[in-house]
Design an enzyme around this catalytic site. Structure first.
Site, short mmCIF file in Angstrom:
data_model
loop_
_atom_site.label_atom_id
_atom_site.label_comp_id
_atom_site.label_asym_id
_atom_site.label_seq_id
_atom_site.Cartn_x
_atom_site.Cartn_y
_atom_site.Cartn_z
CG HIS A 1 -1.87 1.09 1.33
ND1 HIS A 1 -1.97 1.90 2.44
CD2 HIS A 1 -2.81 1.52 0.46
CE1 HIS A 1 -2.94 2.78 2.26
NE2 HIS A 1 -3.46 2.57 1.06
NE ARG A 2 -1.87 5.69 1.26
CZ ARG A 2 -2.42 6.33 2.28
NH1 ARG A 2 -1.66 7.07 3.08
NH2 ARG A 2 -3.71 6.26 2.52
CD GLU B 1 -2.77 2.26 -3.28
OE1 GLU B 1 -3.74 3.01 -3.45
OE2 GLU B 1 -1.82 2.50 -2.48
CG ASP C 1 -2.96 7.07 -3.58
OD1 ASP C 1 -4.09 6.58 -3.57
OD2 ASP C 1 -2.07 6.77 -2.76
CG HIS D 1 -3.35 9.01 0.24
ND1 HIS D 1 -3.96 9.72 1.26
CD2 HIS D 1 -4.17 8.00 -0.06
CE1 HIS D 1 -5.11 9.14 1.57
NE2 HIS D 1 -5.27 8.08 0.79
CD GLU E 1 -7.30 5.65 -4.54
OE1 GLU E 1 -8.22 6.41 -4.15
OE2 GLU E 1 -6.58 4.97 -3.78
CD GLN F 1 -7.23 0.74 -6.11
OE1 GLN F 1 -7.93 -0.24 -5.86
NE2 GLN F 1 -6.28 1.14 -5.28
#
Length: 289
Positions: free
Chosen positions: A38-39, A65, A67, A80, A148, A184
């Site tokens: 995550h990130r 992942e 953003d 993010h 994302e 996403q």
């Protein structure tokens, strides 16, 4: 609180399995959820930075992942929060520019910011990467990307721009689309736009739509990605029983799981992926006894 990042060796990636075997408590069969950092490996290095990507690679984690947002002058950057204040020194560098939103700063201004000091002294001078820099690092590490689109309402046309960057970097060829890229968003409209622009791209809808709405979501989304706190075995089954836009059952990636008991629980439901800040914790929790 935070461990230091390990400088990765690309060769490590081939030696560590992406999929973690666990036993489905309902069916008594093996399921294999993917592990997604995550990130990046954000417990080991500053989130959404190249250092976090490298930390994930050093741990043998293939999926990362991140953003994407857009600057005042139209550059896509990886961050993010809508504001730069939590993860950079923007308040010191530009004290008169509150509330320090990404969209109000140029790419050159953001490039001046320190995005690592808040995490620890080892990361002083770490920068906010552009999307181009980010995907090049992911490619160099032979990793896979869960991307994302953040706050799409603030950035009209960001879907087309994001796909353009991905295409320019070679990420829209068959090899990437068929197994290395998922786009996403929490916004169904944004995800529909991605699907309309390039129907071949695998897409994931963040959140937990009602079971009755899954067939409509499946017109443009290949995955449903909810919070672990809202999950149940029945919901996972309902997702898997729905056929997505590419003629395959919908998949489900769950976020953000950092606890071993939660990891075992959601894996037992049969989820396809576990998004985590702590890949080491989840990997140990899901290892075959």
């Amino acid at each position: 609180m935070h461990a230091r990042a390990v400088v990765p060796t690309t060769a490590l990636l081939g030696a560590v399995a992406l999929l973690l075997p666990v036993v489905d408590a309902r069916a008594g069969v093996d399921v294999r959820p993917s592990l997604i950092a995550h990130r990046g490996a954000s417990a080991q290095a500053p989130e959404n930075t190249l250092a976090a990507v490298d930390a994930a690679a050093g741990m043998g984690v293939s999926w990362v992942e991140n953003d994407v947002q857009r600057t005042l002058d139209g550059e896509l950057v990886v961050l993010h929060d809508e504001s730069l204040s939590r993860t950079t020194d923007v308040e010191e560098v530009f004290p008169e520019r509150a509330p320090w939103k990404v969209k109000d700063f140029t790419a050159a201004e953001i490039a001046r910011l320190d995005a690592g000091s808040w995490f620890g002294p080892a990361y002083v001078g770490t920068r906010v990467p552009t999307l181009t820099e980010y995907v090049r690092r992911v490619e160099g590490n032979h990793q896979k990307l869960l991307l994302e689109i953040k706050n799409p309402g603030l950035y009209p046309g960001i879907e087309r721009q994001t796909l353009k960057v991905l295409g320019n970097e070679g990420w829209l060829d068959r090899r990437h689309i068929q197994g290395r890229l998922i786009v996403q968003s929490f916004s169904a409209d944004s995800l529909r736009a991605v699907h309309d622009l390039d129907p071949a791209v695998t897409t994931g809808l963040l959140g937990k739509p009602a079971v009755a709405d899954l067939p409509d979501c499946a017109r443009f989304a290949d995955l449903i990605n909810p919070s672990y706190a809202s999950l149940s075995a029945g919901y996972v089954s309902a997702v898997h029983e729905t056929t997505g836009p590419h003629g395959r059952p919908l998949r489900i990636f769950v976020w953000t799981v950092d606890d071993d008991a939660v990891a075992r629980s959601v894996a037992g439901y049969g989820v396809d992926g576990v998004i985590t800040n702590r890949p080491d914790v989840v990997r140990r929790a899901l290892a075959r006894p």
